[in-house]
Design an enzyme around this catalytic site. Structure first.
Site, mmCIF file in Angstrom:
data_model
loop_
_atom_site.group_PDB
_atom_site.id
_atom_site.type_symbol
_atom_site.label_atom_id
_atom_site.label_comp_id
_atom_site.label_asym_id
_atom_site.label_seq_id
_atom_site.Cartn_x
_atom_site.Cartn_y
_atom_site.Cartn_z
ATOM 1 C CD1 TRP A 1 -6.954 27.075 18.511
ATOM 2 C CD2 TRP A 1 -9.139 27.512 18.406
ATOM 3 N NE1 TRP A 1 -7.591 25.930 18.088
ATOM 4 C CE2 TRP A 1 -8.929 26.172 18.013
ATOM 5 C CE3 TRP A 1 -10.447 28.006 18.424
ATOM 6 C CZ2 TRP A 1 -9.975 25.338 17.636
ATOM 7 C CZ3 TRP A 1 -11.488 27.172 18.049
ATOM 8 C CH2 TRP A 1 -11.244 25.845 17.662
ATOM 9 C CG ASP B 1 -13.028 29.729 23.055
ATOM 10 O OD1 ASP B 1 -13.407 28.741 23.725
ATOM 11 O OD2 ASP B 1 -12.359 29.621 22.014
ATOM 12 C CE LYS C 1 -9.341 21.929 24.860
ATOM 13 N NZ LYS C 1 -9.751 22.045 23.452
HETATM 14 N N1 PLA Z 1 -11.210 27.301 21.759
HETATM 15 C C1 PLA Z 1 -9.904 27.265 22.048
HETATM 16 C C2 PLA Z 1 -9.260 28.469 22.624
HETATM 17 C C3 PLA Z 1 -9.182 26.078 21.835
HETATM 18 O O1 PLA Z 1 -7.886 26.060 22.133
HETATM 19 C C4 PLA Z 1 -9.825 24.964 21.300
HETATM 20 C C5 PLA Z 1 -9.079 23.695 21.014
HETATM 21 C C6 PLA Z 1 -11.206 25.069 21.029
HETATM 22 C C7 PLA Z 1 -11.855 26.250 21.271
HETATM 23 C C8 PLA Z 1 -12.016 23.971 20.442
HETATM 24 O O2 PLA Z 1 -12.015 22.823 21.103
HETATM 25 P P1 PLA Z 1 -13.154 21.722 20.898
HETATM 26 O O3 PLA Z 1 -13.947 22.083 19.709
HETATM 27 O O4 PLA Z 1 -12.403 20.462 20.721
HETATM 28 O O5 PLA Z 1 -13.927 21.777 22.144
HETATM 29 N N2 PLA Z 1 -7.737 23.827 20.637
HETATM 30 C C9 PLA Z 1 -6.861 22.671 20.454
HETATM 31 C C10 PLA Z 1 -7.393 21.713 19.411
HETATM 32 C C11 PLA Z 1 -6.732 21.905 21.745
HETATM 33 C C12 PLA Z 1 -7.759 22.304 18.086
HETATM 34 O O6 PLA Z 1 -7.043 23.151 17.537
HETATM 35 O O7 PLA Z 1 -8.820 21.899 17.595
HETATM 36 C C13 PLA Z 1 -5.483 23.185 20.051
HETATM 37 O O8 PLA Z 1 -4.560 22.375 19.930
HETATM 38 O O9 PLA Z 1 -5.329 24.411 19.919
#
Ligand code: PLA
Length: 476
Positions: A205, A286, A322
């Protein structure tokens, strides 16, 4: 006006006459323009006092004089233009697009089959109960957050009767969703862990690559995804963990790896755990998708429960964005599993020192919703049904997209759409193809070819399939 300014402004270097004013204006504009201009004029130390007094006098003179018409210049006028975030920026671009058939498959946000955001029924019911409860108030939470929320989140992740839970070896603090939990955990490690180095998978991510260095951890990587097989590079991962220093922090996606949708099998998790434990490395999980991957909360917790079961220490950043659809409420938790209850107590104390100067204490509403749902057996069971419904709809979209591409005879093997787990499909489309699809079809996805299956619906599958088909056939 400060005394110093008063003294200098009356010192006779005033501003009278056109030449003088022009000279002053020449000084003021670069000064207001920020660093980089006339560095030598301003200097530091020694003669700097003279220069800066002159600057102040100039400024006052300019303010007093009607003859100086220097356009207002911001102290930030010369800032570099910041790029949009690679994920959240997709939504910014999508919102700007006036085309009515546009489709946003960028950010991982669940949509109904009608393409609408979804507030879970259990969340609505919990909120109604909270609003109707006149005994509730809006007082600050403690620094560590809502006690009931922390207890229930911990139990959800590890199991209520897990030995680490029962023996008080876990310090849990409520944080600002998954990201905030990662950041607080990282800040804590940077200050209090003997090897402030973290290894993240390639790819991961995108925000991991920013959160950890910002917190002061050194960021390194391990192999994870194999583009050739569109699966796990298990041998590469094991080799890289073996080669990483003893004691290093290892970031692991608990389930539904983002962006690849590729997870280790249970037996592969066991082998990964053995390497990490043998090298006394610290697993930092995570968990942003528990229950959202398979539709079953316990199945999705396999990795972190197996690590917790061996008695070793670990960290967990948990998000309810989510799985409970609480994206904007920012609800999450950081749990530090420690070897002893005493260590957990000390860790909690230090976590408070990280949190207090950062945001003081976390928000109440979202945590109260989660605590209500998790704490009520009936709501909890209903949540599990809704969660399974969301996971199943995503799996259905995988099937529909796969069939649509097969029906079009789109060149290539698309079975990874079916195999990958969780919210995303890592399509294998390249940046040029992604740009082409955005341009011609108004289909928005991240530049790495990731699509959010949760943003897709029965009616939009054909449009996406047409776009992919065209891109694969006509764009290299
Ligand atoms: N960790 C991972 C692996 C994630 O994919 C995301 C969110 C988070 C943490 C953090 O989420 P939160 O802080 O909202 O709880 N990823 C999303 C959104 C869904 C983003 O990038 O913020 C994504 O589209 O990858």
């Amino acid at each position: 006006m400060t005394d110093r300014l008063r003294a200098t402004s009356s010192s006779g270097i005033g501003c009278k006459g056109k030449e003088r004013v022009a000279a002053i204006a020449g000084h003021i504009c670069p000064i207001a323009g920020g660093p980089g201009d006339r560095e030598g004029d301003r200097g530091g130390g020694g003669g700097g006092g003279e220069v800066s007094r002159f600057d102040e006098v100039s400024l006052l003179a300019a303010m007093a004089s009607e003859e100086v018409h220097c356009a207002p210049i911001s102290a930030w006028a010369k800032l570099a233009q910041a790029p949009e975030d690679p994920i959240l920026g997709v939504t910014v671009a999508y919102n700007r697009d006036p085309n009515p058939v546009k489709l946003n498959l960028g950010v991982g946000a669940y949509r109904t089959d009608e393409g609408k955001p979804y507030v879970l029924h259990v969340v609505r019911r919990a909120e109604a109960a909270l609003v109707g409860d006149r005994s509730r108030n809006k007082e600050y939470l403690p620094i560590v957050g809502l006690a009931a929320f922390n207890k229930l989140s911990r139990a959800l992740a590890f199991g209520a009767d897990h030995p680490a839970v029962l023996s008080n070896r876990i310090a849990t603090v409520q944080c600002l969703s998954g990201t905030g939990s990662l950041r607080v955990g990282a800040e804590f490690m940077a200050q209090h862990y003997h090897t402030p180095v973290i290894y993240v998978p390639v790819p991961t991510w995108g925000n991991h690559n920013k959160v950890f260095p910002k917190a002061g951890l050194k960021l390194l990587t391990y192999r994870y995804y194999d583009p050739a097989t569109r699966g796990l590079n298990f041998a590469g991962m094991i080799d890289d963990l073996q080669a990483a220093p003893d004691g290093a922090v290892i970031l692991l996606h608990a389930c539904a790896h983002n962006p690849t949708g590729v997870d280790p099998l249970p037996e592969q998790w066991d082998a990964i755990r053995q390497v990490i434990r043998a090298k006394r490395q610290l697993p930092f999980f995570d968990s942003a998708y528990q229950g959202f991957a398979s539709g079953d909360l316990d199945v999705d917790a396999y990795s972190l429960r197996s690590f917790a079961a061996d008695g070793g220490e670990m960290a967990l950043a948990q998000s309810f964005a989510k799985n409970m659809g609480l994206y904007g409420e920012r609800v999450g938790a950081l749990s530090m599993v420690c070897a002893t209850p005493e260590a957990a107590r000390l860790v909690e104390g230090q976590l408070k020192l990280v949190i207090r100067p950062m945001y003081s204490s976390p928000p109440l509403h979202g945590a109260a919703i989660v605590a209500t749902v998790l704490g009520d057996e009936k709501l909890f069971q209903e949540w599990k049904v809704e969660l399974k419904g969301m996971a199943d709809r995503i799996i259905d979209m995988r099937e529909k997209l796969y069939q649509a591409l097969v029906a079009r005879g789109t060149p290539g093997n698309w079975t990874h759409i079916l195999k990958q787990i969780g919210m995303f499909t890592f399509t294998g489309l390249n940046k040029t193809q992604v740009d082409f699809m955005r341009e011609k079809y108004h289909v928005y996805m991240t530049g790495d070819g990731r699509i959010s299956m949760a943003g897709l619906s029965t009616s939009t599958v054909p449009r996406l399939a047409n776009a992919i088909d065209d891109a694969v056939r006509n764009v290299a």
